[in-house]
Design a protein around this motif. Structure first.
Motif, PDB file in Angstrom:
ATOM      1  N   TYR A  82     -60.928   5.969  -2.621  1.00  0.00           N
ATOM      2  CA  TYR A  82     -60.883   6.948  -2.935  1.00  0.00           C
ATOM      3  C   TYR A  82     -62.203   7.307  -2.346  1.00  0.00           C
ATOM      4  CZ  TYR A  82     -62.480  10.773  -5.990  1.00  0.00           C
ATOM      5  OH  TYR A  82     -62.687  11.791  -6.516  1.00  0.00           O
ATOM      6  N   ARG A  83     -63.411   6.212  -2.433  1.00  0.00           N
ATOM      7  CA  ARG A  83     -64.857   6.389  -2.336  1.00  0.00           C
ATOM      8  C   ARG A  83     -64.703   6.649  -0.718  1.00  0.00           C
ATOM      9  NH1 ARG A  83     -65.823   3.256  -7.685  1.00  0.00           N
ATOM     10  NH2 ARG A  83     -66.180   1.463  -6.335  1.00  0.00           N
ATOM     11  N   ARG A  84     -64.687   6.074   0.015  1.00  0.00           N
ATOM     12  CA  ARG A  84     -64.648   6.107   1.180  1.00  0.00           C
ATOM     13  C   ARG A  84     -63.760   7.409   1.996  1.00  0.00           C
ATOM     14  NH1 ARG A  84     -63.085   0.222   0.837  1.00  0.00           N
ATOM     15  NH2 ARG A  84     -60.550   0.312   0.783  1.00  0.00           N
TER      16      ARG A  84
ATOM     17  N   HIS B 268     -71.824   9.612   2.192  1.00  0.00           N
ATOM     18  CA  HIS B 268     -72.367   8.248   2.277  1.00  0.00           C
ATOM     19  C   HIS B 268     -72.173   6.905   2.115  1.00  0.00           C
ATOM     20  CE1 HIS B 268     -75.271  10.727   1.375  1.00  0.00           C
ATOM     21  NE2 HIS B 268     -75.067  11.788   0.347  1.00  0.00           N
ATOM     22  N   VAL B 269     -70.636   6.563   2.033  1.00  0.00           N
ATOM     23  CA  VAL B 269     -69.639   5.838   2.216  1.00  0.00           C
ATOM     24  C   VAL B 269     -68.783   5.455   3.552  1.00  0.00           C
ATOM     25  CG1 VAL B 269     -67.908   4.096   0.759  1.00  0.00           C
ATOM     26  CG2 VAL B 269     -69.762   5.358  -0.097  1.00  0.00           C
TER      27      VAL B 269
END
Length: 387
Positions: free
Chosen positions: A377-379, A384-385
């Motif tokens: 999910y963050r990727r 910024h990831v």
């Protein structure tokens, strides 16, 4: 028909022989077919991933809460105990207990509800059918076939341990056309034992985890008849029972009472049915493995308590809503942009927005652990990831 060697006398109604495997393999002279199935399940990637899949509490909330892995091991212990008393095949019951949650997506029931809603127009999502899909297609360890090539009896138990399947999920229907699992009948007594063991472990261990999380107190749980009796027995046996040991002492007595009740009710049903073989179990008008009437009521009372005091607790609801949102966004992004999938999945997905892409993305998400889903999910959402 292959005879399964055993050193323990079995009842006539126990599974005694195997109908074999979809892909023919030489049998192992040192292991029964169901010992071999159990070993393949334990060595699978899907089984290892259960370590970081939610039971109720997301993995980062504490090290002592149950995960799908610890739950599956606890179910297997109860299933073996029941199978031994009923003179069933313990290894088959254990294999089914260890495999029954392989198809669960991340974030427990919240993740399943989200995925089912997202895939509704493509046949929905069912974790039992997904468990079967893992062991027949998604695991890729062997040169000669996809899946684990488990015995017919283990696949039958995975497909219908909760009873005859009248409306099979899409994958189960497709697979059944290849290898008939006789979906309209009951499963073996071993599979029924695994299903009841799941109920026993699930309710009792959720009670213990809810107590550990501070969602309710021992005295509130003891307002129910069965836990009240168990707590009274614990305090009678240990007059100076420390407060921190009251919950596990109570819960283990409730588990023992439930196991005794299932064994006694099952023995009554078996005596009335007098089955000559496992086919009589499959053809029976009702399950042979069951709670007695009074224990069914006690189990229902515990389940209702858990729904009101745990599964609908605001802390659990907040985590569930956040978890559903993660699954929804992952699905929407990847279904609309399958080019973002890892190579092995992208090759299967086909065109963006297609039914094939939906099924592939559903399989990809269902295999994720809680931890991996949050990282993915963050990727996909945080610029910024890195990818």
């Amino acid at each position: 028909m292959l005879d399964a060697p055993t050193s323990t006398p079995k009842a006539p109604y126990a599974v005694r022989t195997t109908r074999g495997r979809l892909h023919a393999e030489p049998e192992d002279t040192s292991r029964t077919p169901w010992q071999r199935d159990r070993d393949r399940i334990i060595h699978s990637r899907a089984f290892r991933r259960l370590q970081y899949k939610t039971q109720v509490f997301v993995f980062h909330e504490g090290d002592h809460f149950r995960t799908r892995l610890t739950h599956s091991i606890e179910v297997a212990q109860i299933a073996r105990s029941l199978a031994r008393r009923l003179r069933l095949d313990e290894d088959l019951a254990e294999a089914l207990a260890l495999a029954h949650d392989l198809g669960h997506p991340p974030f427990g029931h919240a993740g399943e509800e989200a995925l089912d809603g997202l895939m509704r127009s493509h046949g929905g999502f069912d974790h039992n059918a997904q468990s079967l899909k893992h062991v027949t297609q998604l695991e890729r360890r062997y040169a000669g076939f996809d899946g684990l090539n488990l015995s017919w009896e283990t696949l039958e138990g995975l497909a219908k341990h909760n009873g005859p399947v009248r409306r099979p999920a899409p994958y189960l229907a497709r697979y059944n056309a290849v290898q008939d699992l006789e979906l309209g009948t009951h499963a073996s007594a071993e599979a029924q034992v695994a299903a009841l063991a799941d109920d026993i472990a699930y309710n009792n261990h959720d009670l213990e985890d809810g107590l550990r999380a501070g969602l309710f107190t021992v005295e509130e749980v003891a307002a129910m008849a069965l836990p009240r009796q168990a707590l009274a027995e614990a305090r009678a046996a240990h007059p100076d029972l420390p407060a921190d040991r009251a919950a596990p002492e109570m819960v283990r007595r409730v588990i023992a009472a439930m196991i005794r009740d299932v064994a006694e009710e099952t023995e009554r049903r078996l005596a009335a049915l007098s089955p000559a073989n496992v086919e009589a179990i499959r053809a029976a008008p009702q399950p042979v493995v069951a709670f007695g009437a009074a224990m069914r009521g006690a189990n229902a009372e515990m389940r209702e308590f858990l729904f009101e005091r745990m599964y609908r607790h605001f802390r659990v609801n907040r985590a569930s809503q956040k978890s559903k949102r993660v699954v929804q966004i992952l699905f929407q992004l990847l279904h609309g942009g399958p080019q973002m999938l890892p190579d092995e999945w992208r090759a299967r997905a086909g065109e963006a927005g297609s039914p094939q892409a939906a099924e592939t993305v559903g399989d990809y998400i269902a295999g994720m652990t809680d931890r991996y889903a949050l990282e993915e999910y963050r990727r996909l959402t945080d610029p910024h990831v890195g990818g």
